[in-house]
Design an enzyme around this catalytic site. Structure first.
Site, PDB file in Angstrom:
ATOM      1  N   GLY A   1      -6.127  11.712   6.678  1.00 38.91           N
ATOM      2  CA  GLY A   1      -4.636  11.367   6.539  1.00 38.91           C
ATOM      3  C   GLY A   1      -3.829  12.528   5.892  1.00 38.91           C
TER       4      GLY A   1
ATOM      5  CG  ASN B   1      -1.629   1.260   1.320  1.00 39.67           C
ATOM      6  OD1 ASN B   1      -1.631   2.142   0.586  1.00 39.67           O
ATOM      7  ND2 ASN B   1      -2.240   1.292   2.638  1.00 39.67           N
TER       8      ASN B   1
ATOM      9  NE  ARG C   1      -2.612  15.104  -1.985  1.00 41.10           N
ATOM     10  CZ  ARG C   1      -3.167  13.789  -1.821  1.00 41.10           C
ATOM     11  NH1 ARG C   1      -4.300  13.376  -2.590  1.00 41.10           N
ATOM     12  NH2 ARG C   1      -2.308  12.836  -1.140  1.00 41.10           N
TER      13      ARG C   1
ATOM     14  NE  ARG D   1      -4.522   3.840  -1.526  1.00 40.12           N
ATOM     15  CZ  ARG D   1      -4.021   4.936  -1.239  1.00 40.12           C
ATOM     16  NH1 ARG D   1      -2.782   4.856  -0.318  1.00 40.12           N
ATOM     17  NH2 ARG D   1      -4.619   5.913  -1.113  1.00 40.12           N
TER      18      ARG D   1
ATOM     19  N   GLY E   1      -4.787   8.735   9.678  1.00 35.18           N
ATOM     20  CA  GLY E   1      -3.675   9.163  10.905  1.00 35.18           C
ATOM     21  C   GLY E   1      -4.346  10.395  11.617  1.00 35.18           C
ATOM     22  CB  ILE E   2      -5.712  13.856  10.590  1.00 34.51           C
ATOM     23  CG1 ILE E   2      -4.314  14.211   9.984  1.00 34.51           C
ATOM     24  CG2 ILE E   2      -6.567  14.823  11.537  1.00 34.51           C
ATOM     25  CD1 ILE E   2      -4.636  15.325   9.144  1.00 34.51           C
TER      26      ILE E   2
ATOM     27  CD  GLU F   1      -5.774   2.874   2.990  1.00 36.15           C
ATOM     28  OE1 GLU F   1      -4.425   3.054   3.310  1.00 36.15           O
ATOM     29  OE2 GLU F   1      -6.314   3.860   2.265  1.00 36.15           O
TER      30      GLU F   1
ATOM     31  CG  HIS G   1      -8.799   8.374   0.602  1.00 36.79           C
ATOM     32  ND1 HIS G   1      -8.959   9.778   0.829  1.00 36.79           N
ATOM     33  CD2 HIS G   1      -7.370   8.048   0.539  1.00 36.79           C
ATOM     34  CE1 HIS G   1      -7.633  10.103   1.029  1.00 36.79           C
ATOM     35  NE2 HIS G   1      -6.796   9.331   0.748  1.00 36.79           N
TER      36      HIS G   1
ATOM     37  CD  GLU H   1      -6.719   4.996  12.369  1.00 37.63           C
ATOM     38  OE1 GLU H   1      -5.672   4.629  12.932  1.00 37.63           O
ATOM     39  OE2 GLU H   1      -7.110   4.675  10.873  1.00 37.63           O
TER      40      GLU H   1
HETATM   41  N1  LIG Z   1      -0.912  11.405  16.806  1.00 36.60           N
HETATM   42  C1  LIG Z   1      -1.212  12.143  15.806  1.00 36.60           C
HETATM   43  N2  LIG Z   1      -1.879  13.310  16.011  1.00 36.60           N
HETATM   44  C2  LIG Z   1      -2.307  14.159  14.876  1.00 36.60           C
HETATM   45  N3  LIG Z   1      -1.946  13.857  13.825  1.00 36.60           N
HETATM   46  C3  LIG Z   1      -1.560  12.845  13.411  1.00 36.60           C
HETATM   47  C4  LIG Z   1      -0.976  11.662  14.488  1.00 36.60           C
HETATM   48  N4  LIG Z   1      -0.309  10.557  14.033  1.00 36.60           N
HETATM   49  C5  LIG Z   1      -0.616  10.945  12.506  1.00 36.60           C
HETATM   50  N5  LIG Z   1      -0.981  11.967  12.278  1.00 36.60           N
HETATM   51  C6  LIG Z   1      -1.433  12.552  11.066  1.00 36.60           C
HETATM   52  O1  LIG Z   1      -1.667  11.647   9.981  1.00 36.60           O
HETATM   53  C7  LIG Z   1      -0.728  12.017   8.777  1.00 36.60           C
HETATM   54  C8  LIG Z   1      -0.648  10.467   8.048  1.00 36.60           C
HETATM   55  O2  LIG Z   1      -1.813   9.830   7.953  1.00 36.60           O
HETATM   56  P1  LIG Z   1      -2.033   8.517   7.148  1.00 36.60           P
HETATM   57  O3  LIG Z   1      -3.293   8.105   7.149  1.00 36.60           O
HETATM   58  O4  LIG Z   1      -1.036   7.535   7.964  1.00 36.60           O
HETATM   59  O5  LIG Z   1      -1.118   8.856   5.799  1.00 36.60           O
HETATM   60  P2  LIG Z   1      -1.101   8.210   4.533  1.00 36.60           P
HETATM   61  O6  LIG Z   1      -2.121   9.060   3.555  1.00 36.60           O
HETATM   62  O7  LIG Z   1       0.312   8.397   4.045  1.00 36.60           O
HETATM   63  O8  LIG Z   1      -1.389   6.878   4.504  1.00 36.60           O
HETATM   64  C9  LIG Z   1       0.227  12.725   9.314  1.00 36.60           C
HETATM   65  O9  LIG Z   1       0.537  13.392   7.985  1.00 36.60           O
HETATM   66  C10 LIG Z   1      -0.029  13.404  10.567  1.00 36.60           C
HETATM   67  O10 LIG Z   1      -0.489  14.614  10.133  1.00 36.60           O
HETATM   68  C1  LIG Z   2      -5.929   9.200  -2.653  1.00 38.63           C
HETATM   69  C2  LIG Z   2      -4.967   9.780  -1.659  1.00 38.63           C
HETATM   70  O1  LIG Z   2      -4.857  10.809  -1.497  1.00 38.63           O
HETATM   71  O2  LIG Z   2      -4.305   8.797  -0.943  1.00 38.63           O
HETATM   72  P1  LIG Z   2      -3.076   9.414   0.327  1.00 38.63           P
HETATM   73  O3  LIG Z   2      -3.831   9.747   1.406  1.00 38.63           O
HETATM   74  O4  LIG Z   2      -2.374   7.697   0.636  1.00 38.63           O
HETATM   75  O5  LIG Z   2      -2.341  10.332  -0.064  1.00 38.63           O
HETATM   76 MG   LIG Z   3      -3.174   6.982   3.099  1.00 37.45          MG
END
Ligand SMILES: Nc1ncnc2c1ncn2[C@@H]1O[C@H](COP(=O)(O)OP(=O)(O)O)[C@@H](O)[C@H]1O
Ligand SMILES: CC(=O)OP(=O)(O)O
Ligand SMILES: [Mg+2]
Length: 396
Positions: free
Chosen positions: A210, A9, A241, A93, A328-329, A379, A181, A331
C-alpha cells in the site's frame, strides 16, 4: 438502539472508519474513508451494501489535505448516521504496541501515555492514531476505547527473526524487529484457508503493498518473519519511505554531509521511496501511467526489491506454497503483481495473465507449484473483533 462498535484506521495516507453492529462484526453497516491524503485526496462514505450515501458528505471531505482535518470531517460526516446506534466501543488501529502488547487492550490514561511514548518509533503514524483516540473519546465519552496493534500479529516470530546483530543489551531493552501491518496479515491469515485452501496452512508469504509496504512469511497462519523492523521504515521501498538501506549511508549523511538527524529522518520518511526515486509521484497509478524513464525505473526497483525479499522469506520458510497480494497496490496494480510473480518464477510461480488482469482471486496457472492470489485486506473488521473481545471481557 442497536449496540455498535466503531472502528478508526488511520494510516500514513488514509483515514478509514467503519461502524458494525456489536452482534455482527463480519459486515460493516457504514464505511467512510479519505485516501491519498497529502497528494490526491479522495473520499467516500458507503452503506452496508457499498452504496454511496447520497447526497453524500464525501464531496466536502475530498479536498481535505491533512490527517487531523480528514479525521474531524469524517467523524462529523458520519455523526448523524452513527446517532442511530449506541456506540459501546471504539476500536483504533495503533501502529506500534512495543513489547508489552500482543493483544488488543482498553485504553486508559496509563496505556495512552505508554503508547505516546512509542511515538519516536512510529512518527508517521502514532500521533495520528492517538489523535483518533482523543477525537473519538470526545464524541463518544461512554464508549470504551480499544487499541488494536499492527505489531501484535508478529509477536509469534521466533527470536532469530526478531534479533538485530547489536550487542545483546539492545535487544534486552526492546531494540528488536517488531514488524507492522499485523492487522492486515491477521485478516489474510483468517480468510486464506477458505480462498487458498490447504496451502494457507503451509508456507505462505503475504505482500501488503500500500502506501506503506511490507511482506510477512507465515507458517500455519502465524507470522514467522517480516520485512519491517523496529520501525515501519525497514524492508521494501514504499510510497515515500526508503525501506532498508545500508546504515553506512546514514552515518555518511550525518558525519560527512553534516545533515541534522531531523533532516535525515525527513529524507527517509518523506522524500524517498517511489516518490524520491521517480521524481514524479508517490502514487503507483501515476507511475504506471507515466512515460518518464525514472518512473519506470522506480516501479522496476519496487518489484525487484519485493521479489528479492520474497526469496529471503521463502528461505526462512524452507520453500513456498502460496503468495498473496493485498492493499492498494497489491489489490489493484496488475502490472506490479505480474512483474513480481515473473521474478518469482524460479520458486515455481507461474502467472495467469487473464486472471491477473481481472484482479484474481487466483492469479497463477493451475500448473503453478506456488499459487498466487489477490485477497482484499480488511483491517477494520479485525479491529472490530478486537474491540468487541475487550468490551465483552470487561463485562464479565
Ligand atoms: N488502481 C490502482 N492502481 C495502482 N495503484 C493503486 C491503485 N489504487 C491504489 N493504488 C496505490 O495504493 C496506495 C494506497 O494504498 P492503501 O493500502 O490504500 O494505503 P494506506 O497505507 O494509506 O492504507 C496508493 O498510494 C497507490 O499507489
Ligand atoms: C505501518 C504502515 O506502514 O502503515 P501504512 O501502510 O498505513 O502507512
Ligand atoms: Mg494501510
Amino acid at each position: 438502539m442497536t449496540d455498535a462498535v466503531l472502528v478508526l484506521n488511520v494510516g500514513s495516507s488514509s483515514v478509514k472508519l467503519a461502524l458494525y453492529a456489536l452482534d455482527d462484526v463480519s459486515a460493516a453497516r457504514l464505511r467512510g474513508r479519505v485516501t491519498g491524503i497529502g497528494t490526491r485526496p479522495e473520499a467516500d462514505i458507503v452503506d452496508a451494501d457499498g452504496v454511496a450515501l447520497a447526497p453524500g458528505p464525501a464531496a466536502e471531505l475530498a479536498p481535505k489535505s491533512s490527517h487531523p482535518a480528514c479525521l474531524d470531517a469524517l467523524l462529523a460526516a458520519v455523526a448523524d448516521d452513527a446517532a442511530a446506534y449506541e456506540v459501546r466501543a471504539v476500536g483504533h488501529r495503533i501502529v506500534h504496541g512495543g513489547r508489552d502488547h500482543a493483544e488488543p487492550v482498553a485504553i486508559d490514561d496509563a496505556v495512552r501515555d505508554a503508547l505516546e511514548a512509542l511515538t519516536p518509533l512510529a512518527p508517521g503514524h502514532q500521533p495520528h492514531n492517538l489523535a483518533g483516540v482523543d477525537a473519538a473519546r470526545k464524541r463518544w465519552p461512554e464508549a470504551i476505547p480499544v487499541a488494536c496493534f499492527d505489531t501484535a500479529f508478529h509477536r509469534t516470530q521466533p527470536r532469530q527473526a526478531e534479533l538485530f546483530a547489536l550487542p545483546r543489551a539492545y535487544a534486552d531493552r526492546g531494540v528488536i524487529r517488531y514488524g507492522f501491518h499485523g492487522l492486515s496479515y491477521e485478516h489474510i491469515a483468517a480468510v486464506a484457508p477458505d480462498i487458498v485452501g490447504e496451502a494457507a496452512r503451509g508456507r505462505l508469504i503475504a505482500a501488503h503493498l500500500g502506501h506503506g509496504a511490507s511482506l510477512c512469511a507465515m507458517r500455519d497462519g502465524k507470522s514467522v518473519a517480516t520485512t519491517m523492523g523496529f520501525t515501519a521504515l525497514d524492508g521494501l521501498p514504499m510510497a515515500r519511505r526508503s525501506g532498508a538501506i545500508d546504515p553506512g549511508v546514514l552515518l555518511h549523511l550525518l558525519q560527512e554531509d553534516g545533515m541534522s538527524p531531523e533532516a535525515v529522518a525527513d529524507l527517509l520518511h518523506n522524500r524517498s521511496g517511489l516518490y524520491g526515486l521517480s521524481g514524479v509521484s508517490d502514487d503507483m497509478r501515476d507511475l504506471l501511467a507515466s512515460d518518464d524513464p525514472n518512473a519506470a525505473e522506480a516501479v522496476e526497483h519496487f518489484c525487484y526489491r519485493a521479489a528479492r525479499e520474497i526469496g529471503g522469506l521463502a528461505a526462512t520458510l524452507g520453500g513456498l506454497d502460496a503468495l498473496v497480494f493485498t492493499a492498494g497496490i497489491g489489490e489493484h496494480a496488475a502490472p506490479v503483481r505480474a512483474r513480481i510473480v515473473e521474478l518469482c518464477g524460479w520458486l515455481g510461480a507461474d502467472l495467469d495473465p487473464a486472471a491477473n488482469a481481472a484482479d484474481g482471486p487466483r492469479i497463477s496457472t493451475a500448473d503453478s507449484t506456488v499459487s498466487a492470489w489477490v485477497i482484499p485486506t480488511d483491517e477494520e473488521s479485525r479491529i472490530a473483533r478486537g474491540a468487541r473481545t475487550v468490551l465483552q471481557a470487561g463485562r464479565t
